[in-house]
Design an enzyme around this catalytic site. Structure first.
Site, PDB file in Angstrom:
ATOM      1  N   MET A  30      41.995  47.942  36.849  1.00 34.16           N
ATOM      2  CA  MET A  30      40.850  48.751  36.433  1.00 34.16           C
ATOM      3  C   MET A  30      39.569  48.062  36.907  1.00 34.16           C
ATOM      4  SD  MET A  30      41.836  50.583  32.903  1.00 34.16           S
ATOM      5  CE  MET A  30      41.467  49.235  31.821  1.00 34.16           C
ATOM      6  N   ALA A  32      36.814  44.966  37.768  1.00 34.45           N
ATOM      7  CA  ALA A  32      36.315  43.766  37.073  1.00 34.45           C
ATOM      8  C   ALA A  32      37.302  42.616  37.329  1.00 34.45           C
ATOM      9  CB  ALA A  32      36.127  44.028  35.584  1.00 34.45           C
ATOM     10  N   LEU A  33      37.608  42.408  38.590  1.00 32.90           N
ATOM     11  CA  LEU A  33      38.709  41.510  38.947  1.00 32.90           C
ATOM     12  C   LEU A  33      38.406  40.059  38.589  1.00 32.90           C
ATOM     13  CD1 LEU A  33      39.612  43.003  42.440  1.00 32.90           C
ATOM     14  CD2 LEU A  33      40.544  43.593  40.192  1.00 32.90           C
ATOM     15  N   HIS A  37      43.987  38.854  38.154  1.00 33.60           N
ATOM     16  CA  HIS A  37      44.325  39.910  39.115  1.00 33.60           C
ATOM     17  C   HIS A  37      44.668  39.302  40.478  1.00 33.60           C
ATOM     18  CE1 HIS A  37      41.475  42.195  36.403  1.00 33.60           C
ATOM     19  NE2 HIS A  37      42.531  42.978  36.404  1.00 33.60           N
ATOM     20  N   GLU A 148      52.082  39.199  32.549  1.00 34.88           N
ATOM     21  CA  GLU A 148      52.803  39.027  31.278  1.00 34.88           C
ATOM     22  C   GLU A 148      51.857  39.055  30.098  1.00 34.88           C
ATOM     23  OE1 GLU A 148      55.082  35.423  31.489  1.00 34.88           O
ATOM     24  OE2 GLU A 148      56.732  36.452  32.489  1.00 34.88           O
TER      25      GLU A 148
HETATM   26  O1  PAF Z   1      46.397  46.474  32.998  1.00 29.42           O
HETATM   27  C1  PAF Z   1      45.558  47.272  33.470  1.00 29.42           C
HETATM   28  O2  PAF Z   1      44.586  46.883  34.116  1.00 29.42           O
HETATM   29  C2  PAF Z   1      45.739  48.758  33.224  1.00 29.42           C
HETATM   30  O3  PAF Z   1      46.271  48.994  31.956  1.00 29.42           O
HETATM   31  C3  PAF Z   1      46.551  49.462  34.309  1.00 29.42           C
HETATM   32  C4  PAF Z   1      47.992  48.946  34.362  1.00 29.42           C
HETATM   33  C5  PAF Z   1      45.891  49.274  35.659  1.00 29.42           C
HETATM   34  C6  PAF Z   1      46.627  50.968  34.016  1.00 29.42           C
HETATM   35  O4  PAF Z   1      45.354  51.536  33.982  1.00 29.42           O
END
Ligand code: PAF
Length: 281
Positions: A30, A32-33, A37, A148
């Site tokens: 979503m 905002a890395l 991520h 996780e």
């Molecule tokens: O973990 C997240 O960032 C979100 O829940 C996901 C898996 C991208 C789904 O919107």
């Protein structure tokens, strides 16, 4: 990195990879890395010829409009980070692309979505399963990578993938932590310095749990000890503490004699943080 907004474009890119016999790994985000991520991107890079990422702030998984409105977003910064990681393609759709007008379909893992953290955030895991199913169908990867840290989300996605027969491998990647132990999360930037300092109590409680389980304990004694640790922090409001069977997330009691998952959610100044871990006796 190729950046595309439409379903047709990302499908054409993935189809080209496949024609070349390349294996494709997907990381859904979503935006905002943060380092968490990027760790997923690196895991995907290790196992696949191509890595594709998605950035989509999914409205259906937010209960309160205010929470969605506060969700941090900086596409330029995120794009630069993905470029630096060597991600091959980014799918950056609008809401109407994922949820077309007249949209009338949801995906729900009925039991898993409505227990534990799902009780605190009704509809959240339905929103997650719905968007991940759509992103899987749109991008058609060979494998997808999830942290996780969002343990219940991971189990929901595993169940959904299995139940809907998606031919996609689900890989779980260990939680990335700040040097003091706080699990990395896009929400951490919303903490005041005082709350940020106190938030470390969550990972401290999980470390305490590992020691208690190694020494031998019961589910009840463990829950009591962790509750005491978190409540001792004046800035933490405990929202959920669950000790469950690791895969099914079913409740347990008595001696800890199998692999368990501990899921904690707590609020710090109105910011809900979660942390969790698996512990084996
Ligand atoms: O973990 C997240 O960032 C979100 O829940 C996901 C898996 C991208 C789904 O919107």
């Amino acid at each position: 990195m190729e950046i595309c907004k439409s379903v047709a474009e990302i499908r054409a890119i993935v189809a080209n990879y496949r024609r070349a016999g390349e294996r494709v790994g997907l990381v859904t985000t979503m935006g905002a890395l943060h380092e968490g991520h990027l760790t997923l991107m690196r895991a995907a890079r290790r196992d696949n010829d191509r890595v594709i990422a998605t950035i989509f702030v999914n409205p259906t998984q937010f209960g309160e409009v205010a929470d969605l409105a506060h969700y941090p977003s900086d596409d330029i910064r995120d794009i630069n980070l993905l470029e630096a990681e060597g991600v091959d393609a980014l799918f950056l759709p609008e809401v109407a692309t994922i949820y077309p007008p007249g949209d009338d379909t949801i995906v729900e893992t009925v039991t898993l979505a409505n227990m534990l953290h799902g009780k605190v955030r009704p509809g959240h895991f339905r929103g997650v399963a719905t968007v991940v199913a759509r992103l899987f169908n749109i991008t058609l990867p060979d494998a997808a990578y999830f942290g996780e840290k969002d343990y219940q989300q991971l189990q929901v996605i595993r169940r959904m993938t299995n139940d809907l027969h998606f031919p996609i491998e689900i890989h779980a990647v260990p939680t990335v932590r700040e040097p003091d132990g706080l699990a990395m999360s896009s929400r951490n930037v919303r903490l005041t310095p005082e709350d940020r300092a106190e938030a470390v109590v969550l990972s401290r409680a999980l470390m305490q749990a590992q020691e208690l389980v190694a020494a031998g304990t019961t589910v009840e004694a463990l829950a009591e000890a962790l509750r005491r640790t978190i409540k001792a922090s004046p800035r933490a409001t405990l929202r959920g503490l669950d000790i469950v069977e690791a895969e099914t997330l079913s409740p347990l009691s008595g001696p800890v004699d199998r692999k368990i998952a501990i899921l904690i959610s707590a609020e710090f100044g109105g910011v809900l943080l979660i942390d969790q871990c698996e512990v084996s006796p």
